[in-house]
Enzyme design. Structure first.
Site, PDB file in Angstrom:
ATOM      1  N   GLN A  29      -4.407  -8.084 -34.338  1.00 40.64           N
ATOM      2  CA  GLN A  29      -4.419  -7.805 -35.775  1.00 40.64           C
ATOM      3  C   GLN A  29      -4.358  -9.099 -36.583  1.00 40.64           C
ATOM      4  OE1 GLN A  29      -4.958  -4.748 -36.560  1.00 40.64           O
ATOM      5  NE2 GLN A  29      -4.892  -4.882 -38.787  1.00 40.64           N
ATOM      6  N   ALA A  36       0.841  -1.210   0.000  1.00 42.41           N
ATOM      7  CA  ALA A  36       0.000   0.000   0.000  1.00 42.41           C
ATOM      8  C   ALA A  36       0.868   1.250   0.000  1.00 42.41           C
ATOM      9  CB  ALA A  36      -0.932  -0.012   1.206  1.00 42.41           C
ATOM     10  N   LEU A  37       1.158   1.731  -1.194  1.00 39.94           N
ATOM     11  CA  LEU A  37       1.912   2.976  -1.372  1.00 39.94           C
ATOM     12  C   LEU A  37       1.041   4.050  -2.008  1.00 39.94           C
ATOM     13  CD1 LEU A  37       4.556   4.675  -1.527  1.00 39.94           C
ATOM     14  CD2 LEU A  37       5.001   3.559  -3.737  1.00 39.94           C
ATOM     15  N   THR A  38       0.353   3.710  -3.092  1.00 34.79           N
ATOM     16  CA  THR A  38      -0.339   4.695  -3.916  1.00 34.79           C
ATOM     17  C   THR A  38      -1.483   5.392  -3.190  1.00 34.79           C
ATOM     18  OG1 THR A  38       0.188   3.380  -5.863  1.00 34.79           O
ATOM     19  CG2 THR A  38      -1.517   5.047  -6.116  1.00 34.79           C
ATOM     20  N   GLY A  64      -7.677 -10.739 -36.506  1.00 32.29           N
ATOM     21  CA  GLY A  64      -8.733 -10.004 -37.181  1.00 32.29           C
ATOM     22  C   GLY A  64      -9.981  -9.862 -36.324  1.00 32.29           C
ATOM     23  N   ILE A  88      -5.019  -0.500  -4.574  1.00 32.59           N
ATOM     24  CA  ILE A  88      -4.192  -1.477  -3.876  1.00 32.59           C
ATOM     25  C   ILE A  88      -4.587  -2.895  -4.313  1.00 32.59           C
ATOM     26  CG2 ILE A  88      -3.376  -2.302  -1.645  1.00 32.59           C
ATOM     27  CD1 ILE A  88      -2.675   0.664  -2.418  1.00 32.59           C
ATOM     28  N   ALA A 124      -0.349  10.684  -4.602  1.00 27.96           N
ATOM     29  CA  ALA A 124       0.984  10.087  -4.567  1.00 27.96           C
ATOM     30  C   ALA A 124       0.979   8.758  -5.299  1.00 27.96           C
ATOM     31  CB  ALA A 124       1.450   9.894  -3.130  1.00 27.96           C
ATOM     32  N   GLU A 135       3.138  -0.534 -10.774  1.00 30.63           N
ATOM     33  CA  GLU A 135       4.496  -0.760 -10.257  1.00 30.63           C
ATOM     34  C   GLU A 135       5.516   0.140 -10.952  1.00 30.63           C
ATOM     35  OE1 GLU A 135       5.751  -4.722  -9.416  1.00 30.63           O
ATOM     36  OE2 GLU A 135       3.692  -5.466  -9.204  1.00 30.63           O
ATOM     37  N   ARG A 160      10.564  -6.151 -10.304  1.00 29.44           N
ATOM     38  CA  ARG A 160      10.427  -5.795 -11.715  1.00 29.44           C
ATOM     39  C   ARG A 160      10.870  -6.896 -12.669  1.00 29.44           C
ATOM     40  NH1 ARG A 160      11.690   0.434 -10.180  1.00 29.44           N
ATOM     41  NH2 ARG A 160       9.481   0.996  -9.948  1.00 29.44           N
TER      42      ARG A 160
END
Length: 382
Positions: A336, A124-126, A339, A157, A130, A363, A243
């Site tokens: 694509q 929980a950062l966002t 189709g 979150i 922020a 992230e 990452r």
């Protein structure tokens, strides 16, 4: 660099592949339509140890290195991205902080249940003000006796509705900027903690993101992760560590889309021959294949660097950037190639197309990764 996988990891990789193909893929459309991952799939995932990928054996996890973990993430990525995200968010940013920065008491208290999947993790950062500007946090933590009192709102979150253990970033000293942020281990049952609105998303159905609300939330002093003032540094470490894993999940999805596209192109006949024999389609498939192979090589190199204890701030940003961009390019070309049928919701291509888009945002956006890369380049060339 040696990317050869041990016999144990090869065995796990085969088992995970079989599980993904024979169990998760069978309910992929059900997950999409019901926006829920079946309890049976969650239970089977627990039994396979998939919730313990990042946790050392001494705490009940699989105890595998980053190269091995990415090999499994690659298999997990080859199915519904809601399921992939549930597992990835827990084994990545949901648990890595406690594994890497937790003290022995914290590890023994939380990691065994997190490894078994009995308790899920979230990061929980966002906040509304922020996200990319991570130092602009408004959530505060004030020490009172043997507790910190947290107040603030987090949003977007991942795993919030299922998680039991949250790594929460809060401001303990507003005068110190980034050095005034502290990370906490917060349990869902702590007084003053609640999950708020569940966000409706364009994709990643089955993976729920929601608000986290803290109103005079009481957190024991012993639940500070690391030490006071290290929260921003902790956040950067947690995100960087995850990452390569995120790139591996993107690789799995991209490879799956390539597989589906080649199979379709060999079966679909237009103008008297399979469309794979038409140069325009053949070139798209070739471009997809090159992207997938370059991502595979790059991802395993960064994972190997992590296992060697090397600093990978720049490389982790690069592989996250490249992995998400590759996934989006491959998803676009896959649609694509297919189709009209690729645009129909009864088939998986349009789902991957929607799901791919968030990888350039969560992230750390692609633009933030470029800022990190440029910043490291500036230091290297000074």
């Amino acid at each position: 660099m040696d990317f050869n996988l041990s016999e144990d990891i090869q065995f796990l990789k085969r088992n995970v592949r079989d599980f993904i193909q024979n169990e998760v893929e069978k309910v992929a459309m059900q997950i999409e339509e019901e926006n829920e991952i079946p309890d049976r799939i969650i239970q089977l995932s627990k039994e396979m140890g998939l919730f313990g990928l990042s946790i050392p054996e001494e705490y009940g996890g699989l105890g595998i290195d980053m190269v091995g973990k990415c090999a499994l993430y690659e298999e997990i990525g080859a199915t519904h991205n809601g399921y992939t995200t549930l597992i990835g968010a827990h084994t990545g940013i949901g648990t890595v902080g406690i594994v890497e920065m937790g003290n022995e008491q914290q590890k023994r208290k939380y990691l065994p249940d997190m490894a078994s999947g009995e308790r899920l993790g979230a990061f929980a950062l966002t906040e509304p003000q922020a996200g990319s500007h991570a130092t602009n946090l408004k959530t505060t933590a004030v020490k009172k006796g043997d507790k910190y009192i947290l107040n603030g709102l987090k949003h977007y979150i991942t795993n919030a509705t299922r998680a039991d253990v949250f790594t929460v970033m809060a401001v303990t000293d507003p005068e110190k900027g980034a050095k005034g942020i502290t990370s906490f281990i917060v349990e869902k049952g702590f007084p003053g903690f609640q999950v708020g609105v569940v966000e409706k998303k364009m994709g990643l159905h089955g993976s729920h993101s929601a608000e986290v609300i803290m109103e005079d939330c009481e957190v024991p002093v012993g639940n500070v992760l690391g030490s006071e003032g290290q929260g921003y540094v902790n956040a950067l470490k947690i995100l960087a560590n995850g990452r390569a894993g995120l790139a591996a999940r993107n690789l799995g999805s991209s490879q799956h889309l390539l597989d589906l596209s080649v199979t379709f192109a060999k079966e679909r006949v237009q103008f008297g021959k399979p469309i794979i024999e038409h140069q325009a389609v053949a070139h798209m498939l070739s471009e997809m294949a090159v992207d997938v192979e370059v991502l595979r090589s790059f991802m395993y190199r960064v994972a190997w660097m992590v296992d060697q204890g090397q600093q990978v701030i720049k490389e982790a940003a690069m592989v996250k950037l490249f992995g998400s961009e590759v996934y989006n390019r491959v998803a676009d070309k896959a649609l694509q190639v297919h189709g009209g049928i690729g645009y129909i919701a009864d088939y998986p291509i349009e789902r991957y197309y929607r799901d791919a888009r968030i990888t350039r945002i969560y992230e750390g956006t692609s633009e933030i990764q470029k800022n990190i890369i440029a910043g490291r380049l500036s230091k290297e060339y000074s």
